[in-house]
Scaffold this motif. Sequence first.
Motif, PDB file in Angstrom:
ATOM      1  N   ALA A 192       0.500   0.463  -9.194  1.00 42.43           N
ATOM      2  CA  ALA A 192       0.309   1.892  -9.441  1.00 42.43           C
ATOM      3  C   ALA A 192       0.481   2.210 -10.922  1.00 42.43           C
ATOM      4  O   ALA A 192      -0.269   3.016 -11.493  1.00 42.43           O
ATOM      5  N   GLN A 205      -3.984   6.422  -5.743  1.00 41.00           N
ATOM      6  CA  GLN A 205      -4.946   6.531  -4.648  1.00 41.00           C
ATOM      7  C   GLN A 205      -5.110   5.135  -4.064  1.00 41.00           C
ATOM      8  O   GLN A 205      -5.508   4.202  -4.764  1.00 41.00           O
ATOM      9  N   VAL A 206      -4.807   4.993  -2.782  1.00 39.33           N
ATOM     10  CA  VAL A 206      -4.756   3.670  -2.160  1.00 39.33           C
ATOM     11  C   VAL A 206      -5.631   3.635  -0.915  1.00 39.33           C
ATOM     12  O   VAL A 206      -5.506   4.477  -0.027  1.00 39.33           O
ATOM     13  N   GLY A 221       0.367   8.749   2.528  1.00 41.51           N
ATOM     14  CA  GLY A 221      -0.664   8.894   1.505  1.00 41.51           C
ATOM     15  C   GLY A 221      -1.643   7.751   1.405  1.00 41.51           C
ATOM     16  O   GLY A 221      -2.462   7.714   0.481  1.00 41.51           O
ATOM     17  N   VAL A 222      -1.588   6.801   2.339  1.00 45.55           N
ATOM     18  CA  VAL A 222      -2.505   5.664   2.328  1.00 45.55           C
ATOM     19  C   VAL A 222      -3.780   6.045   3.074  1.00 45.55           C
ATOM     20  O   VAL A 222      -3.724   6.506   4.222  1.00 45.55           O
ATOM     21  N   ASP A 223      -4.944   5.838   2.449  1.00 46.66           N
ATOM     22  CA  ASP A 223      -6.223   6.081   3.099  1.00 46.66           C
ATOM     23  C   ASP A 223      -6.540   4.896   4.011  1.00 46.66           C
ATOM     24  O   ASP A 223      -6.627   3.756   3.554  1.00 46.66           O
ATOM     25  N   HIS A 233      -6.372   1.102   2.154  1.00 47.42           N
ATOM     26  CA  HIS A 233      -5.929  -0.128   2.814  1.00 47.42           C
ATOM     27  C   HIS A 233      -7.078  -0.701   3.628  1.00 47.42           C
ATOM     28  O   HIS A 233      -7.753   0.011   4.369  1.00 47.42           O
ATOM     29  N   ALA A 255       1.088   4.077  -2.917  1.00 45.11           N
ATOM     30  CA  ALA A 255       0.766   5.464  -2.580  1.00 45.11           C
ATOM     31  C   ALA A 255       1.947   6.391  -2.874  1.00 45.11           C
ATOM     32  O   ALA A 255       1.774   7.495  -3.414  1.00 45.11           O
ATOM     33  N   LYS A 256       3.163   5.945  -2.526  1.00 47.07           N
ATOM     34  CA  LYS A 256       4.342   6.767  -2.810  1.00 47.07           C
ATOM     35  C   LYS A 256       4.581   6.886  -4.313  1.00 47.07           C
ATOM     36  O   LYS A 256       5.194   7.851  -4.773  1.00 47.07           O
ATOM     37  N   SER A 298       0.831  -1.206   0.000  1.00 46.80           N
ATOM     38  CA  SER A 298       0.000   0.000   0.000  1.00 46.80           C
ATOM     39  C   SER A 298       0.862   1.252   0.000  1.00 46.80           C
ATOM     40  O   SER A 298       0.599   2.205  -0.745  1.00 46.80           O
TER      41      SER A 298
END
Length: 290
Positions: free
Chosen positions: A247, A53-54, A75-77, A56, A48-49, A44
């Motif tokens: 990604a 849009q990720v 940046g992981v949701d 988890h 995200a890096k 994840s």
Amino acid sequence: MAIYNLGSVNIDHFYTLPHFPKPGETLHASDHALGLGGKGTNQSVAAAKAGAQVFHIGAIGKDDDWVRERMNSYGVDTTYVHDVAGVTGHAIINVDAAGENTIVLQPGVNVKQDAEAVLDAIDNAQEGDTLLLQNETNLQDHAARFALVKKMRVIYSAAPFDVTAVTNVISDVSILVMNSVEAAQLTSALGVTLDKLPVPQLIVTLGSKGAMWRSNETGEVIEVSVPKVTPVDTTAAGDTFIGYVAAGLDEGLTIKDAMEWASQAAALKVTRKGTADAIPTADEVAAFSA
């Protein structure tokens, strides 16, 4: 487009050793560090890096809010990361002088995923989104079947290797990912060659030799190399690769371009100590590639 990841969340304990201990041997570690990890979290964070849009999907113990905050910072949701009674999964990672590693896992609440919560999360996905899966949680087959109903791409890492887990999920997988050891274990267990595995596409990672993609629908094969680097810590290199491939495909890259980008990211990762915290950003990979 978006990536959903039903994946493990671990707290990693790193021990730097001169060599791996032999049976009965006691060694002094020259260093100890605490970090964020788990195959799921690593993938994840990598995606995200890379700029995707990720979301988890996972579980942590109720006293480890810092884990969720750290994932968010990359940046992981974590909307679908739930507090569960029990302990957050953790890993003991021994790293030797050559940068190789051995890992002992304690799954904790990673294997206490709630079926309804998993389906509720995936139900928010759109056609063409990606679902990532690995073998450090429960409910992989449950999630994969529903993802196909949603017309998602399902990328499954057959690690840690378990032939029962693989056979339970493989019929609902779009891309099966294995390293060379896992590929040998699976083909031996099923008594088939790679081209006869019942999966549309597969990727075999080959460490410093790169990676191979194969379409079992057309027979097409693509091989990519990896830059030569001096490894410091190979932990999470494969997860970095998979996260960047996911990604790249999510962004519309061809499989070859996505794998070449991912190979650069994985090569840069092994020059750094750590797992999720050490995974490079897309800007760092671009600078490294240049």
